[in-house]
Design an enzyme around this catalytic site. Structure first.
Site, PDB file in Angstrom:
ATOM      1  N   ASP A   1      38.407  49.270  42.059  1.00  0.00           N
ATOM      2  CA  ASP A   1      39.374  50.314  41.754  1.00  0.00           C
ATOM      3  C   ASP A   1      38.668  51.653  41.936  1.00  0.00           C
ATOM      4  OD1 ASP A   1      41.666  51.683  40.439  1.00  0.00           O
ATOM      5  OD2 ASP A   1      40.233  51.928  38.798  1.00  0.00           O
TER       6      ASP A   1
ATOM      7  N   ASP B   1      39.957  55.303  40.721  1.00  0.00           N
ATOM      8  CA  ASP B   1      40.038  56.314  39.662  1.00  0.00           C
ATOM      9  C   ASP B   1      39.373  55.844  38.374  1.00  0.00           C
ATOM     10  OD1 ASP B   1      41.486  57.675  41.523  1.00  0.00           O
ATOM     11  OD2 ASP B   1      43.424  57.390  40.553  1.00  0.00           O
TER      12      ASP B   1
END
Length: 321
Positions: A74, A76
């Site tokens: 991922d 962010d």
């Protein structure tokens, strides 16, 4: 009580649009990675020496030479501090793609999403439409070029060294490493390339003859759609998901983390930390000066970053007048 419905977490399974978004993202990621590999073969680039410090605490993983394994990160608050789409928005605002009113609206939408933690359909549609309206009519090549500049201005110094080292460990083991994010696939691809990763899975915006139409292919690559993208890419690449790893900070990515044999919670929010402990998943926290276990800290930090960024952009706009 109905007005507080967005405060109550709701489970969300994959839909036809999630599957479409995932498959489109996987296809775009493989095409981009192939082009990048061909370009790299044509230009002799200087070798990047990976840092050789202390031996890993878990020498058995990742397994060197296991070409059936890959890693999915991922973006962010896992690889990068803050939200890539917001940093990109700040860069577009600086270049006068939109006005202060739109920036404030965009910041509020991001803050709402961070606080709610769930996808209210009407609100998500509003946020999606406002973001797409900004790029509608612009060339893909134009946004890619601007994205390179924005990476240097706002993103390069926000990469978590600890997470970067984890990605490098997979690369050193001969495995492919992919970013998986709700950010536009073009933005995600730039970040992946700058970090020396294989490629990126991201939200795919429709374009015709190289110009954005203002529509998405499927839906944003978020939650179940991320899992569908990873599943589609793994099938296309011939990967064994049981031998793959995934890394995220958010409970929204539990569907993706649950797909692989080696899930990691990185800088986890409260719900993901609890889920990881219950399921004996590995945890890593690279944040300093705060306790990740405190309820509300991740959400508050996200809102603070949004508000601070909006204020900075508006102040810059005022100074230019």
């Amino acid at each position: 009580m109905a007005a507080l419905g967005w405060l109550t977490p709701r489970k969300r399974s994959a839909t036809a649009r999630s599957v479409l978004a995932g498959e489109a993202s996987a296809e775009a990621a493989r095409k981009t990675a192939l082009v990048g590999a061909e370009a790299e073969a044509e230009t002799e680039a200087p070798a990047i020496e990976a840092p050789r410090e202390e031996p890993p605490a878990e020498p058995e993983f990742p397994v060197a030479g296991d070409d059936l394994a890959a890693a999915f990160f991922d973006l962010d608050n896992t690889v990068m501090q803050g939200a890539a789409i917001f940093h990109f928005g700040r860069g577009l605002y600086k270049r006068e793609f939109f006005q202060r009113r739109e920036l404030a609206r965009f910041a509020w939408q991001q803050a709402w999403f961070r606080l709610a933690g769930v996808e209210d359909p009407e609100h998500m549609q509003d946020a999606r439409d406002s973001a797409l309206s900004i790029v509608k009519g612009h060339k893909v090549s134009e946004l890619m070029a601007i994205g390179e500049e924005i990476y240097d201005e706002y993103m390069a110094e926000r990469i978590w060294p600890g997470t970067r080292a984890l990605a490098q460990a997979h690369l050193d083991a001969g495995q492919k490493v992919w970013l998986v994010t709700a950010a536009p696939v073009e933005t995600a691809t730039i970040i992946a390339r700058r970090l020396g990763l294989t490629g990126a899975l991201g939200t795919v915006a429709e374009s015709v003859d190289g110009v954005y139409t203002g529509r998405l292919v499927g839906e944003p690559l978020h939650g179940p759609a991320k899992a569908e993208a990873v599943r589609a890419l793994a099938a296309a690449e011939g990967l064994d998901l049981a031998r793959c790893a995934a890394y995220s900070d958010s409970h929204n990515d539990i569907p993706m983390l649950s797909l692989v044999g080696h899930p990691y919670a990185i800088n986890p929010d409260t719900k993901l930390r609890k889920h990881a402990r219950t399921n004996d998943w590995r945890l890593r926290d690279y944040r300093t000066g705060r306790k990740a276990v405190k309820v509300g800290v991740p959400a508050a930090a996200g809102v603070g970053a949004i508000a601070g960024g909006a204020a900075a952009a508006i102040a810059l706009h005022r100074r230019r007048k």
